[in-house]
Scaffold this motif. Structure first.
Motif, short mmCIF file in Angstrom:
data_model
loop_
_atom_site.label_atom_id
_atom_site.label_comp_id
_atom_site.label_asym_id
_atom_site.label_seq_id
_atom_site.Cartn_x
_atom_site.Cartn_y
_atom_site.Cartn_z
N PHE A 151 0.83 -1.21 0.00
CA PHE A 151 0.00 0.00 0.00
C PHE A 151 0.87 1.26 0.00
O PHE A 151 0.52 2.25 -0.64
N ASP A 152 2.00 1.20 0.69
CA ASP A 152 2.91 2.35 0.67
C ASP A 152 3.45 2.58 -0.74
O ASP A 152 3.67 3.72 -1.16
N LEU A 153 3.66 1.52 -1.48
CA LEU A 153 4.21 1.63 -2.83
C LEU A 153 3.20 2.13 -3.86
O LEU A 153 3.52 2.96 -4.71
N TYR A 154 1.97 1.63 -3.78
CA TYR A 154 1.05 1.82 -4.90
C TYR A 154 -0.20 2.64 -4.59
O TYR A 154 -0.84 3.13 -5.52
N ASP A 155 -0.56 2.78 -3.33
CA ASP A 155 -1.89 3.33 -3.08
C ASP A 155 -2.00 4.81 -3.39
O ASP A 155 -3.10 5.30 -3.66
N SER A 156 -0.90 5.54 -3.36
CA SER A 156 -0.98 6.95 -3.74
C SER A 156 -1.40 7.10 -5.20
O SER A 156 -2.04 8.09 -5.57
N SER A 157 -1.06 6.12 -6.03
CA SER A 157 -1.47 6.14 -7.44
C SER A 157 -2.87 5.55 -7.63
O SER A 157 -3.65 6.02 -8.45
N ILE A 158 -3.16 4.52 -6.86
CA ILE A 158 -4.45 3.83 -7.00
C ILE A 158 -5.59 4.61 -6.35
O ILE A 158 -6.71 4.61 -6.84
N ASN A 159 -5.29 5.25 -5.22
CA ASN A 159 -6.29 6.00 -4.46
C ASN A 159 -7.46 5.12 -4.03
O ASN A 159 -8.63 5.43 -4.26
N VAL A 219 -8.29 2.86 1.18
CA VAL A 219 -8.30 1.78 2.17
C VAL A 219 -7.03 1.91 3.01
O VAL A 219 -5.94 2.09 2.47
N GLN A 220 -7.20 1.83 4.32
CA GLN A 220 -6.08 2.00 5.23
C GLN A 220 -5.61 0.65 5.76
O GLN A 220 -6.42 -0.25 6.00
N VAL A 221 -4.30 0.52 5.94
CA VAL A 221 -3.71 -0.65 6.59
C VAL A 221 -2.98 -0.15 7.83
O VAL A 221 -2.06 0.66 7.72
N PRO A 222 -3.38 -0.58 9.03
CA PRO A 222 -2.74 -0.07 10.25
C PRO A 222 -1.23 -0.30 10.24
O PRO A 222 -0.75 -1.34 9.78
N HIS A 238 -11.76 15.32 16.06
CA HIS A 238 -12.29 15.34 14.71
C HIS A 238 -12.07 13.93 14.16
O HIS A 238 -10.94 13.51 13.98
N ARG A 239 -13.15 13.21 13.90
CA ARG A 239 -13.07 11.83 13.46
C ARG A 239 -13.41 11.73 11.97
O ARG A 239 -14.40 12.29 11.52
N GLU A 240 -12.60 10.99 11.22
CA GLU A 240 -12.86 10.75 9.82
C GLU A 240 -13.20 9.28 9.60
O GLU A 240 -12.49 8.40 10.09
N THR A 241 -14.26 9.03 8.90
CA THR A 241 -14.70 7.66 8.63
C THR A 241 -13.88 7.08 7.49
O THR A 241 -13.83 7.65 6.40
N LYS A 242 -13.25 5.93 7.74
CA LYS A 242 -12.35 5.33 6.76
C LYS A 242 -12.60 3.83 6.65
O LYS A 242 -13.22 3.22 7.52
N LEU A 243 -12.09 3.25 5.57
CA LEU A 243 -12.08 1.81 5.37
C LEU A 243 -10.72 1.26 5.79
O LEU A 243 -9.68 1.85 5.49
N PHE A 244 -10.74 0.10 6.44
CA PHE A 244 -9.49 -0.53 6.88
C PHE A 244 -9.42 -1.96 6.37
O PHE A 244 -10.43 -2.67 6.30
N LEU A 245 -8.22 -2.38 6.07
CA LEU A 245 -7.92 -3.76 5.72
C LEU A 245 -7.06 -4.33 6.85
O LEU A 245 -6.01 -3.79 7.17
N LEU A 246 -7.51 -5.44 7.44
CA LEU A 246 -6.78 -6.01 8.56
C LEU A 246 -7.13 -7.48 8.72
O LEU A 246 -7.94 -8.03 7.98
N ASP A 247 -6.49 -8.11 9.72
CA ASP A 247 -6.65 -9.54 10.01
C ASP A 247 -6.05 -10.39 8.88
O ASP A 247 -6.77 -10.85 7.98
#
Length: 370
Positions: A101-109, A112-115, A275-284
């Protein structure tokens, strides 16, 4: 007690507005927070003085928080270290996904967050255990491996209260307050089930009572006219995130699925406001099988990915291509866009065709999905 698989009856307009606003992806909610005040106070003292409080549990272990710490602590169940689902294995998988995600997600947008990971605490780390073992609940006072990662904050109080009102309506104020105040309900993360419209009873407590922990928000709930969450946007983002996880990693693993959770705290303006922002996470990441994009045969990779997408809980998170074709099209669009970019960047265009894989999946799913 009512069971949470029942469809919600009439609820207040205010509760509906709150849910529609605060469950929207990337929405920001400014809230007074007694929890944040406690964290702020604890952070100015020694964090190790506070007990570990259980906030979740799963197949591999139990999850804990410690007031004053921004981390979650996943403590392995005795005996799990000898299985392929060990936390040692999950740590390697999680690390590989985070790097992808660090490599590609800035381009993919994908949004989705990975802790972030913060290392492992091993059974032989005597300084930690001598200070901390007694701070775990009695049934967890053993020296088992701990995985440390960023904690995903639960949904804020205003949203949790609206969820109880909407999905567990009652005229008994004491019953409603009891559900809302239940410790498990305070640890509220939402699973966005884009692949099913059926109410879920999989996460009910043993006594069949209502709880907000790992709350299953099904497609029928999200699509209701009075909530009307943007499921097409969620599907597209999930497609991008799942593809980044599958094709972006350098390690020989694949994720079983994508789990959408809410939310993350983005800023804290004072000790008593967030200030809370609603996000999607990928985990487990503990229950995975292995493929190698560089070494394995292309058809073997396709078969592994197809199998993962139609089996187990993964079906709950991926839109059903026959029952909800428009939603599947949004997921497909996101997956295709992300996959083509990653394959190009990795120089694997001569070996893999994302369009070809998705076509094979669609034929495969026709036979396996009900």
């Amino acid at each position: 007690m009512m069971d949470r698989t029942r469809e919600p009856r009439a609820t207040s307009v205010l509760d509906t507005v709150i849910l529609r606003s605060t469950l929207k992806l990337n929405s920001i909610t400014a809230i007074p927070s007694s929890y944040e005040a406690q964290v702020w106070a604890a952070a100015n003292g020694p964090a190790e003085s506070h007990d570990f409080v259980q906030i979740g549990a799963g197949f591999q272990g139990a999850i804990f928080e410690q007031l004053g710490s921004p981390l979650a602590f996943k403590k392995e169940h005795p005996g799990n270290s000898q299985l392929r689902t060990s936390l040692e294995n999950e740590f390697a998988l999680h690390k590989a996904v985070r790097e992808a995600f660090d490599l590609y997600d800035s381009s993919i947008n994908s949004q989705v967050q990975v802790p972030c990971l913060h290392g492992l605490i091993r059974p032989d780390e005597n300084e930690f255990w001598s200070n901390s073992l007694g701070k775990f609940p009695p049934e967890y006072q053993n020296r088992d491996l701990i995985l440390k990662m960023d904690r995903i904050l639960p949904l804020p109080k205003i949203t949790r209260r609206a969820l109880v009102s909407y999905f567990h309506p009652t005229t008994d104020s004491k019953t409603a307050e009891g559900v809302y105040s239940n410790p498990e309900s305070k640890h509220c993360l939402v699973r966005t089930y884009l692949g099913t419209s059926k109410p879920s009873s999989a996460h009910l407590k043993p006594n069949n009572s209502f709880s907000l922990r790992n709350f299953p928000l099904t497609l029928s709930h999200m699509s209701k006219e009075n909530l009307n969450l943007n499921t097409h946007l969620l599907a597209e983002k999930n497609g991008k995130g799942l593809c980044d996880n599958a094709l972006g990693r350098r390690h020989k693993r694949r994720r079983r699925g994508i789990r959408a959770r809410h939310e993350s705290s983005t800023t804290t303006s004072s000790a008593r406001e967030q200030h809370r922002e609603t996000k999607l996470f990928l985990l487990d990441f503990g229950q995975c099988d292995g493929v190698d994009l560089l070494e394995d045969d292309t058809e073997d990779v396709y078969q592994a990915f197809k199998g993962a997408m139609v089996t187990g809980d993964n079906q709950l998170f991926i839109p059903h291509l026959k029952k909800t074709p428009e939603l599947w099209a949004a997921f497909r669009k996101g997956y295709l866009m992300a996959g083509q970019l990653i394959i190009e960047k990795r120089g694997l265009g001569s070996k893999f065709s994302v369009e070809g894989f998705l076509g094979e999946y669609e034929e495969y799913a026709e036979d396996f999905l009900e």
